[in-house]
Design an enzyme around this catalytic site. Structure first.
Site, PDB file in Angstrom:
ATOM      1  N   PHE A  62       0.701  -1.372  -0.234  1.00 23.17           N
ATOM      2  CA  PHE A  62      -0.089   0.097  -0.282  1.00 23.17           C
ATOM      3  C   PHE A  62       0.617   1.311   0.058  1.00 23.17           C
ATOM      4  O   PHE A  62      -0.044   2.346  -0.686  1.00 23.17           O
ATOM      5  CB  PHE A  62      -0.797   0.341   1.309  1.00 23.17           C
ATOM      6  CG  PHE A  62      -2.053  -0.608   0.931  1.00 23.17           C
ATOM      7  CD1 PHE A  62      -3.272  -0.387   0.703  1.00 23.17           C
ATOM      8  CD2 PHE A  62      -2.048  -2.362   0.772  1.00 23.17           C
ATOM      9  CE1 PHE A  62      -3.913  -1.551   0.737  1.00 23.17           C
ATOM     10  CE2 PHE A  62      -2.560  -3.436   0.396  1.00 23.17           C
ATOM     11  CZ  PHE A  62      -4.529  -2.180   0.631  1.00 23.17           C
ATOM     12  N   HIS A 120      -2.206  -4.651  12.905  1.00 25.62           N
ATOM     13  CA  HIS A 120      -3.073  -4.237  12.396  1.00 25.62           C
ATOM     14  C   HIS A 120      -4.456  -4.626  11.808  1.00 25.62           C
ATOM     15  O   HIS A 120      -5.049  -4.005  10.454  1.00 25.62           O
ATOM     16  CB  HIS A 120      -2.365  -4.029  10.248  1.00 25.62           C
ATOM     17  CG  HIS A 120      -1.108  -2.250  11.016  1.00 25.62           C
ATOM     18  ND1 HIS A 120      -0.455  -2.307  10.554  1.00 25.62           N
ATOM     19  CD2 HIS A 120      -0.735  -2.266  12.383  1.00 25.62           C
ATOM     20  CE1 HIS A 120       0.337  -1.950  11.319  1.00 25.62           C
ATOM     21  NE2 HIS A 120       0.040  -1.273  11.994  1.00 25.62           N
ATOM     22  N   ASN A 124      15.776  -7.316   4.642  1.00 28.59           N
ATOM     23  CA  ASN A 124      14.582  -6.351   3.356  1.00 28.59           C
ATOM     24  C   ASN A 124      15.433  -5.650   2.420  1.00 28.59           C
ATOM     25  O   ASN A 124      16.118  -5.377   2.560  1.00 28.59           O
ATOM     26  CB  ASN A 124      13.906  -4.512   4.269  1.00 28.59           C
ATOM     27  CG  ASN A 124      13.054  -4.201   4.197  1.00 28.59           C
ATOM     28  OD1 ASN A 124      11.641  -4.399   3.013  1.00 28.59           O
ATOM     29  ND2 ASN A 124      13.343  -2.908   3.512  1.00 28.59           N
TER      30      ASN A 124
END
Ligand SMILES: [Zn+2]
Length: 259
Positions: free
Chosen positions: A37, A123, A221
């Protein structure tokens, strides 16, 4: 690029870890077709998020939120876990997993087989719908079907507003989830952050709490993270999590006699 030595060090840390805490972000689910997102192609470049207080006050905001969620629903419904979710389940089967704390709302950890009692979805999740009055959780499918036909935001049988069980903008994280995640952070001996930029708080505090209590801390990452360069980070691997983490889990478990 990482050296072979760094990959060996990751396997070594996983081998030594007895109560591993896995912290995950959007980067582990892009391989399952879930959009990131916040990325350059992110959904928030295209749509305005609906804030929680607007959802509770305005029918137009509720329609906008359900419309946004309906657009994403087939993607979430059909997404399948990938090698990273499965490697985390392997750690649990080998009795080395303390818990998974995730920022992701895609439900893929539980779909892969991570136990509910070891999973904290900070979340929330798209795989349930929650009544904002009585808290009842229900299956999203019929609500999306109905909304798609009528364009009327669904109501609970108690009369409350129904909303996909994700944390909206302007909505606080659930206290019990934060407390549970902090407890895991206190107990772990190795925390591994996978596919997160570690830039969304308070979620990103969780691995840092663990590291400051003395746990070793690995960050994997693709792209920079907010924890890069912190003295608490034991090992930082740059690149695609799915290419780095599952092979290291296999290497660590094989040498312990878990084929
Ligand atoms: Zn209700």
């Amino acid at each position: 690029m990482n050296s072979g030595k760094e990959h060996e060090k990751l396997a070594e840390l996983l081998r030594a870890g007895k109560k591993i805490l896995i912290f995950t972000g959007a980067g582990i689910s892009t391989g399952s077709g879930i959009p990131d997102f916040r990325g350059p192609e992110g959904v928030w470049k295209r749509r305005q998020p609906v804030y929680y207080h607007d959802f509770m006050r305005s029918e137009a905001a509720r329609i906008e939120h359900w419309d946004f969620k309906l657009e994403g629903w087939p993607g979430f419904r059909d997404a399948r876990p990938n090698a990273t979710h499965e490697a985390i389940v392997q750690l649990e089967r080998a009795d080395k997993l303390l818990a998974v704390v995730t920022q992701n709302i895609d439900g893929l950890h539980s779909r892969a087989g991570t136990s509910a009692e070891k999973l904290v979805e900070l979340h929330g999740t798209n795989s349930q719908v929650e009544c904002q009055s009585c808290g009842e959780l229900t299956d999203p499918h019929p609500h999306f079907e109905a909304f798609g036909k009528t364009r009327r935001p669904p109501l609970c049988r108690c009369g409350g507003f129904l909303k996909p069980a994700t944390i909206s903008f302007g909505q606080n994280l659930r206290n019990e989830d934060l407390e549970c995640a902090s407890r895991f952070a206190d107990e772990t001996d190795l925390v591994v952050a996978l596919g997160s930029t570690l830039s969304v708080y308070p979620a990103a505090d969780i691995p840092l709490i663990a590291a400051r209590r003395g746990a070793r801390y690995v960050v994997i990452n693709r792209g920079e993270t907010d924890h890069d360069g912190l003295p608490e980070v034991t090992l930082r691997l740059e690149g695609d999590v799915a290419a780095i983490f599952p092979p290291a889990v296999s290497a660590a478990l094989q040498s312990r006699g878990f084929p």
